[in-house]
Design an enzyme around this catalytic site. Structure first.
Site, short mmCIF file in Angstrom:
data_model
loop_
_atom_site.label_atom_id
_atom_site.label_comp_id
_atom_site.label_asym_id
_atom_site.label_seq_id
_atom_site.Cartn_x
_atom_site.Cartn_y
_atom_site.Cartn_z
N LYS A 19 13.85 -1.76 -13.89
CA LYS A 19 13.18 -2.92 -14.47
C LYS A 19 13.95 -3.66 -15.27
CE LYS A 19 8.99 -3.23 -14.19
NZ LYS A 19 8.00 -4.26 -13.21
N TYR A 23 14.00 4.46 -13.76
CA TYR A 23 12.87 3.52 -13.64
C TYR A 23 13.21 2.22 -14.68
CZ TYR A 23 8.57 1.24 -15.14
OH TYR A 23 7.55 0.33 -15.48
N LEU A 61 0.91 -1.16 0.05
CA LEU A 61 0.06 0.03 0.10
C LEU A 61 1.06 1.20 -0.03
CD1 LEU A 61 -2.88 -1.11 2.34
CD2 LEU A 61 -2.78 -1.27 -0.06
N THR A 72 8.43 -3.98 -18.82
CA THR A 72 8.22 -2.68 -19.58
C THR A 72 8.89 -2.61 -20.77
OG1 THR A 72 7.93 -0.31 -19.61
CG2 THR A 72 9.63 -1.23 -17.98
N ASP A 73 8.48 -2.18 -21.98
CA ASP A 73 8.99 -1.62 -23.30
C ASP A 73 10.06 -0.73 -22.70
OD1 ASP A 73 7.46 0.59 -22.69
OD2 ASP A 73 6.48 0.49 -24.89
N GLU A 74 9.95 0.13 -21.83
CA GLU A 74 11.02 1.02 -21.64
C GLU A 74 12.40 0.31 -21.43
OE1 GLU A 74 9.68 4.46 -19.04
OE2 GLU A 74 7.70 3.86 -19.60
P1 NAD Z 1 1.01 1.03 -9.92
O1 NAD Z 1 2.31 2.02 -9.53
O2 NAD Z 1 -0.20 1.57 -10.09
O3 NAD Z 1 1.07 -0.07 -8.83
C1 NAD Z 1 2.23 -0.59 -8.06
C2 NAD Z 1 1.57 -1.43 -6.78
O4 NAD Z 1 2.74 -2.01 -6.36
C3 NAD Z 1 0.77 -0.62 -5.87
O5 NAD Z 1 -0.08 -1.12 -5.32
C4 NAD Z 1 1.88 -0.44 -4.73
O6 NAD Z 1 1.44 -0.35 -3.33
C5 NAD Z 1 2.68 -1.75 -4.74
N1 NAD Z 1 3.86 -1.94 -4.41
C6 NAD Z 1 4.97 -1.08 -4.54
N2 NAD Z 1 6.11 -1.16 -3.66
C7 NAD Z 1 5.78 -2.58 -3.10
C8 NAD Z 1 6.54 -3.48 -2.40
N3 NAD Z 1 7.78 -3.09 -1.79
N4 NAD Z 1 6.01 -4.35 -1.72
C9 NAD Z 1 4.56 -4.66 -2.10
N5 NAD Z 1 4.02 -4.07 -2.92
C10 NAD Z 1 4.50 -2.77 -3.73
O7 NAD Z 1 2.08 0.41 -11.05
P2 NAD Z 1 1.06 -0.34 -12.30
O8 NAD Z 1 0.99 0.98 -13.33
O9 NAD Z 1 0.06 -1.07 -12.13
O10 NAD Z 1 2.23 -1.25 -12.85
C11 NAD Z 1 2.30 -2.60 -12.69
C12 NAD Z 1 3.51 -3.40 -13.29
O11 NAD Z 1 3.40 -3.15 -14.65
C13 NAD Z 1 4.77 -2.56 -12.57
O12 NAD Z 1 5.69 -3.59 -12.79
C14 NAD Z 1 5.28 -1.79 -13.75
O13 NAD Z 1 6.66 -1.60 -13.96
C15 NAD Z 1 4.72 -2.43 -15.07
N6 NAD Z 1 4.22 -1.79 -16.23
C16 NAD Z 1 3.45 -0.58 -16.01
C17 NAD Z 1 3.13 -0.07 -17.29
C18 NAD Z 1 1.99 0.94 -17.31
O14 NAD Z 1 1.61 1.78 -18.10
N7 NAD Z 1 1.34 1.41 -16.05
C19 NAD Z 1 3.76 -0.20 -18.55
C20 NAD Z 1 4.65 -1.16 -18.59
C21 NAD Z 1 4.91 -1.92 -17.49
P1 TYD Z 2 3.86 8.65 -18.43
O1 TYD Z 2 2.14 8.48 -18.43
O2 TYD Z 2 4.28 9.16 -17.27
O3 TYD Z 2 4.33 7.23 -18.94
P2 TYD Z 2 5.86 6.94 -19.43
O4 TYD Z 2 6.79 8.02 -19.11
O5 TYD Z 2 6.19 5.67 -18.56
O6 TYD Z 2 5.73 6.46 -20.76
O7 TYD Z 2 4.09 9.56 -19.73
C1 TYD Z 2 3.50 9.19 -21.10
C2 TYD Z 2 4.12 10.09 -22.12
O8 TYD Z 2 3.40 11.62 -21.88
C3 TYD Z 2 5.62 10.64 -21.94
O9 TYD Z 2 6.10 10.73 -23.28
C4 TYD Z 2 5.65 11.75 -20.96
C5 TYD Z 2 4.34 12.66 -21.46
N1 TYD Z 2 3.80 13.15 -20.41
C6 TYD Z 2 3.43 14.49 -20.58
O10 TYD Z 2 3.73 15.24 -21.68
N2 TYD Z 2 2.91 15.46 -19.72
C7 TYD Z 2 2.57 14.93 -18.52
O11 TYD Z 2 1.98 15.66 -17.66
C8 TYD Z 2 3.03 13.50 -18.10
C9 TYD Z 2 2.76 13.03 -16.83
C10 TYD Z 2 3.48 12.94 -19.25
#
Ligand code: NAD
Ligand code: TYD
Length: 343
Positions: free
Chosen positions: A155, A151, A35, A123-125
């Site tokens: 990953k 980040y 959390l 992630t693709d990053e």
């Molecule tokens: P999020 O930040 O919304 O949620 C992360 C969750 O992990 C939270 O509920 C947090 O409480 C929990 N958490 C964090 N540290 C923790 C710890 N030490 N122990 C236990 N729980 C912990 O993330 P998300 O956007 O749902 O992403 C989920 C996964 O998908 C991540 O691994 C992220 O790298 C990957 N991912 C996300 C995206 C995206 O667009 N959101 C894209 C590519 C990959």
């Molecule tokens: P974000 O949602 O932070 O995801 P990520 O950086 O992991 O791809 O950002 C998505 C894209 O949008 C990224 O190119 C950064 C841009 N961005 C803005 O232009 N304005 C914003 O306020 C945010 C949060 C992101």
């Protein structure tokens, strides 16, 4: 089957739990999450009386807690992470702790308890940046890693640990590297919900740089079905790239789509200083499509409409996290301003 879902109170994890409980009625889920600011327990309030769902509060870095919760687990789906690039620029240490060390602790426990599958959400990053001038340049599974943000580097490191546990110890792992997700229950610090909630609050949309960075966008429900496909049909030891578009979209194109659906014009855009190390992503998801038969079901327009509708109808869910996110951005702006001045 018993699933251990880490990070299930976050955006993708909570969508995945809803998806799995609905589509796999014989399975039980333990959601292990400590959390952090990114968690929102309201996302899974509707599951709290479901006998097939159990929440355990705990930290993936805590070896004792992880060992306990791993007992009896058949499949681990590992979402828990620090997930926000801008926060990793502000405080990289937390990303090393959770994303690298936490993944290692989970892998060790999974090996000890002989889990049948450890699926790692990445992630693709990790691949760095595509060449935006070359429309044929896409991330594919065999592309060398070249992460740029803290980040992405954390990953990438976790992915290497996952592969090392497969190669060295024979842990049955799979990895997916997905593009940017969007949909219900996403923290408004991320771009799409930040845009939507800003418009709903009559505020402008901050666009980094010129808005010409490229992203692939994946509707979160499609991501859940891709993970389901990998768990069912994926080959152990393999990596799958997951994306939602055929080609990438510039941020500006995305903003225009959101503004159009919300009945606003481009006057709502506020161009702000660019993110340091800002890169571009396009994902080729041919492998999962051809080998496992998965296809995303939502177009960008459909997904955006559904997402806007969800944020319009659930302001109680996002009001507090919106305040927190904007405070964070205020602090980041001040910090960036200070560091530019020092140069
Ligand atoms: P999020 O930040 O919304 O949620 C992360 C969750 O992990 C939270 O509920 C947090 O409480 C929990 N958490 C964090 N540290 C923790 C710890 N030490 N122990 C236990 N729980 C912990 O993330 P998300 O956007 O749902 O992403 C989920 C996964 O998908 C991540 O691994 C992220 O790298 C990957 N991912 C996300 C995206 C995206 O667009 N959101 C894209 C590519 C990959
Ligand atoms: P974000 O949602 O932070 O995801 P990520 O950086 O992991 O791809 O950002 C998505 C894209 O949008 C990224 O190119 C950064 C841009 N961005 C803005 O232009 N304005 C914003 O306020 C945010 C949060 C992101």
């Amino acid at each position: 089957m018993q699933l251990l879902v880490t990070g299930g109170m976050g955006f993708i994890g909570s969508n995945f739990i809803h998806y799995w409980l609905k589509n796999h009625p014989a399975d039980t889920i333990i959601n292990f999450d400590n959390l952090t600011y990114a968690a929102n327990p309201a996302s899974l309030q509707d599951c709290s009386h479901n006998p097939r769902y159990h929440f355990v509060k705990g930290d993936i870095v805590d070896e004792v807690a992880v060992d306990q919760v791993m007992s009896g687990t058949d499949v681990v789906v590992h979402f828990a992470a620090e997930s926000h690039v801008d926060r990793s620029i502000d405080n990289p240490t937390l990303f090393v702790r959770t994303n690298v060390l936490g993944t290692y602790v989970l892998l060790s426990a999974a090996l000890k308890h002989s889990v049948k599958r450890f699926h790692h959400i990445s992630t693709d990053e990790v691949f760095g940046s595509v060449n935006r001038l070359d429309p044929q340049d896409f991330f594919r599974e065999n592309r060398p890693y070249n992460p740029t943000s803290p980040y992405a580097a954390s990953k990438a490191s976790s992915d290497h640990f996952v592969r090392s546990f497969f190669k060295t110890f024979g842990l049955p792992v799979t990895i997916s590297n997905c593009s940017n997700n969007y949909g219900p229950f996403q923290n408004p610090e991320k771009f799409i919900p930040r845009m939507i909630t800003n418009v709903l609050n009559n505020q402008k949309i901050p666009v980094y740089g010129q808005g010409d960075n490229i992203r692939d966008w994946l509707y979160v429900e499609d991501h859940c079905s891709a993970i389901d496909t990998i768990l069912n049909k994926g080959k152990v030891g393999e990596t799958y790239c997951i994306g939602g578009l055929k080609d990438g979209s510039t941020n500006l194109n995305l903003v225009k789509t959101v503004l159009q659906v919300m009945g606003k014009n481009i006057d709502q855009i506020n161009y702000v200083p660019d993110r340091p190390g800002h890169d571009d992503y396009r994902v080729d998801w041919t492998k999962i499509n051809q080998q496992l038969g998965w296809t995303p079901k939502h177009t960008l327009e459909e997904g955006i409409k559904a997402t806007i509708q969800w944020y319009q109808q659930n302001s109680d869910w996002w009001t507090n996290s919106k305040k927190e996110a904007e405070l964070f951005y205020q602090k980041l702006n001040n910090y960036q301003h200070t560091s530019y001045e020092k140069k």
